[in-house]
Scaffold this active site. Structure first.
Site, short mmCIF file in Angstrom:
data_model
loop_
_atom_site.label_atom_id
_atom_site.label_comp_id
_atom_site.label_asym_id
_atom_site.label_seq_id
_atom_site.Cartn_x
_atom_site.Cartn_y
_atom_site.Cartn_z
N ASP A 1 -10.76 2.94 -1.52
CA ASP A 1 -11.61 2.17 -0.64
C ASP A 1 -12.96 2.88 -0.46
O ASP A 1 -13.03 4.10 -0.31
CB ASP A 1 -10.91 2.03 0.71
CG ASP A 1 -11.72 1.27 1.73
OD1 ASP A 1 -11.98 0.09 1.51
OD2 ASP A 1 -12.08 1.88 2.76
N GLU B 1 -13.45 1.24 -5.65
CA GLU B 1 -14.36 0.28 -5.03
C GLU B 1 -15.72 0.97 -5.00
O GLU B 1 -15.94 1.89 -4.21
CB GLU B 1 -13.89 -0.07 -3.61
CG GLU B 1 -14.77 -1.12 -2.96
CD GLU B 1 -14.32 -1.46 -1.55
OE1 GLU B 1 -14.15 -2.66 -1.25
OE2 GLU B 1 -14.16 -0.53 -0.73
#
Length: 675
Positions: A338, A374
């Site tokens: 993330d 990401e």
């Protein structure tokens, strides 16, 4: 109270609590503390002993405590300077979770007493031991029947994003298993996943996490789990009894069913949030080292109140140790990171050669896993798609936005659409990265589901209680004439066809496809495109059968079978790509609706609705003609190479072969195998 345990010097490594022949060795990193204390608790959660650490070496406090055993509950307290403007937040009254704890006694709930200081900045002396889950001395072993890493060919990989609770909460299984780790691997859960034909399960966060202050005050709770309190401990919310054993069992069960297993990891921030918020671990141990700051203030590149300082050796070690634990002990095959740009920052700026990224890639265990990044955060130069080093796959939002715009009917999109479904080679450059580095997706957990993408024009996030201001405002969606649910059969048909066009585009594109769990069920979140705080039927998947869902599921399975049978659809070996100089080259030809090669004029048409590409494999054994048509008017297309033996491998509704031509009665996707 029992007699105080005896203490030896012990060892600085491994960090955390390690059972020895005579007791337990404790080690914790803190460079700025003047003293660290070990606090031992009994089974009634009563603090029985407070023991100062006996040794301090190179920023690590350590000691061996004799006659302490497996299962002992404990926490830390840290003494030192309290000076928020210097990022020194030591407060002995705040009990701290061991960053290396493998098990906790429960979940952490936000409370104002958890802060180290009052709103006016003054020292807060309220003790928090009764608020903090205790760390537990626990030796976690790899199961005897644990499998080696799943072997998935890159060209066959298809990611499926799964929320543990959301996936299993409404399954027809024993009530105690609903919403749990074990529910995921129930017979019903495994059967559904295997029927789809996917290779890889990407689990949304399962690290122990906490609900944010503002959600707590609104009476809501964090559902997605992107707010960790610890990087080793599975969360209690998804367990029947033992979260560690049951999470491990889930991972093993998925692998035994043939799946590669990735976990979504949040190493970019913690639930301690802003400086004046909770102190329960990292902040109390060594705030100035664990978190990024400048000129006496936090650098909030994550938008979550803080960001982990991944430029510091102690943090690099912590994250790599956590990753190795999840691979070697818990059994995962890889990670989805993330807000990955924060992991690649040095002092402030992103660098592909940052300490953490290089540490991961040089590690013989971690570098051999599947690593999905990401590639952004909200800090300076926070958009880095395509700039991570080889070894990391990257989520490609350029693909998502372009494909959505194409099927919505936007103008001046055809060239970029071709670039995206051919692997975004403008981003993942020839000679350096193959197209499989591009993780292509239409929908992700943050945003509309596939169903809502074709059903809503505007976000409907009122249930989040932020006056519908949260979440993306521009979703590149369309509702086909009605906002939300409708009984209009024509609109229902158009929406279903659009979903099928999206799925066909995704699964026939060059690169690595990513599916959002529930899209195969046409799951709706009622237009909520930021359902991070909706732990209810909005996000829990519904398993009622319908013709629509059956068609979506069978379409995914069929497309993945085709993709597996024809790897050229996932990765074409181009003659002008140095990356494939030792391979025989495939051939790519662009064909217009006239059956002729695309001209410069064709490419320049702003409202072009038709594009197709002809793949010829290097050994000349296979020719595949892939066609995209986005206008809802009838169209007859001559075959790129006319032959009575052409085979329609795949088509969306309304596409057929008629009189040696490919007939479209409406927008659609087709894949034809030519002789």
């Amino acid at each position: 109270m029992s007699l105080a345990p005896l203490v030896r010097t012990g060892n600085a490594f491994p960090l955390g609590a390690t059972v020895t022949a005579d007791g337990v060795n404790f080690a914790v990193a803190s460079e700025d503390a003047t003293q660290i204390y070990l606090c031992l608790f009994n089974d009634n959660d009563e603090e029985e002993h407070v023991i100062p650490f006996a040794s301090h070496h190179r920023g690590i406090w350590h000691m061996e405590v004799l006659n302490v055993h497996e299962g002992q509950r404990y926490g830390f307290r840290a003494e030192g300077i309290f000076s928020p403007d210097k990022q020194l937040m030591f407060n002995r009254h705040k009990l701290l979770i061991d960053p290396y704890a493998k098990s906790l006694t429960g979940t952490l709930e936000w409370h104002p007493d958890l802060s180290s200081m009052y709103p006016d900045g003054h020292f807060n002396p309220i003790d928090t031991a009764h608020h903090i889950p205790k760390s537990i001395v626990r030796t976690v072993s790899r199961p005897n029947d644990a499998l080696i890493r799943a072997s998935v060919k890159g060209a066959e990989r298809c990611l499926y994003e799964l929320h543990i609770k959301g996936f299993s909460k409404n399954l027809d299984i024993a009530p105690k298993l609903k919403g749990t780790y074990l529910g995921v691997i129930s017979d019903q859960g495994i059967s559904h996943l295997k029927e789809l034909g996917i290779t890889t399960i990407q689990l949304m966060p399962c690290f122990a996490f906490a609900t944010e202050k503002h959600l707590h005050q609104l009476g809501l709770q964090n559902y997605w789990g992107y707010n960790p309190i610890n990087f080793f401990t599975p969360d209690h919310r998804y367990a029947v009894n033992d979260p560690v054993l049951e999470c491990q069992t889930m991972i093993l069960g998925l692998k035994k069913a043939g799946f590669e297993v990735l976990i979504d990891v949040v190493y970019n921030h913690t639930a301690e949030s802003e400086l004046d918020q909770s102190t329960f671990s990292f902040r109390g141990l060594d705030n100035a080292r664990y978190y990024r700051h400048s000129d006496g203030k936090y650098l909030n590149y994550t938008g979550c109140g803080n960001c982990i300082n991944t430029y510091h050796p102690a943090t690099v070690r912590l994250i790599c140790d956590s990753m190795r634990y999840w691979v070697e002990i818990m059994g995962v095959d890889g990670f989805r990171f993330d807000l990955g740009v924060d992991l690649g920052r040095e002092h402030h700026e992103f660098s592909a050669t940052s300490p953490l990224l290089q540490a991961i890639l040089q590690d013989p265990i971690l570098s051999d896993t599947c690593l999905v990044m990401e590639p952004w955060d909200i800090g300076p130069n926070g958009y880095q798609v395509g700039n991570f080093p080889r070894g990391f796959l990257e989520c490609n939002d350029k693909y998502r936005d372009t494909v959505r715009r194409f099927w919505r009917g936007d103008e001046d999109i055809i060239g970029e659409f071709a670039t995206r479904f051919m692997g975004s080679r403008d981003v993942f450059h020839k000679g350096y990265k193959c197209a499989l580095h591009s993780v292509n997706y239409i929908s992700y957990h943050d945003g509309y589901t596939l169903h809502d993408l074709v059903s809503y024009h505007r976000r409907h996030n009122h249930a989040n209680m932020e006056n519908n201001r949260d979440g993306h405002g521009d979703n590149i969606s369309q509702n086909f004439g009605a906002e939300g649910p409708t009984k209009d059969k024509r609109i229902q048909s158009q929406r279903l066809n659009q979903q099928l066009c999206f799925l066909a585009t995704l699964l026939l594109s060059q690169g690595t496809p990513h599916l959002l769990g529930g899209d195969e069920l046409s799951h709706s979140q009622n237009g909520n495109n930021n359902a991070y705080c909706q732990d209810n039927q909005t996000t829990w998947l519904s398993w009622h059968t319908s013709q629509e869902r059956a068609l979506l599921q069978s379409t995914i399975k069929k497309l993945l079978d085709i993709r597996k049978a024809h790897p050229v659809l996932a990765e074409v070996f181009l003659e002008d790509d140095p990356l494939y100089q030792y391979k025989d080259s495939d051939k790519v030809e662009w064909i217009s609706e006239t059956g002729m090669p695309m001209s410069n004029e064709n490419w320049a048409e702003s409202e072009r609705d038709f594009i197709s590409v002809l793949f010829t494999t290097a050994n000349l054994s296979t020719q595949l003609w892939l066609i995209f048509y986005r206008e809802d008017q009838a169209l007859n297309v001559p075959f790129a190479k006319s032959s009575p033996t052409c085979e329609l491998l795949f088509n969306t509704p309304g596409v057929s072969i008629q009189n040696d031509r490919l007939h479209f009665s409406q927008r659609g996707v087709a894949l034809v195998k030519l002789p």
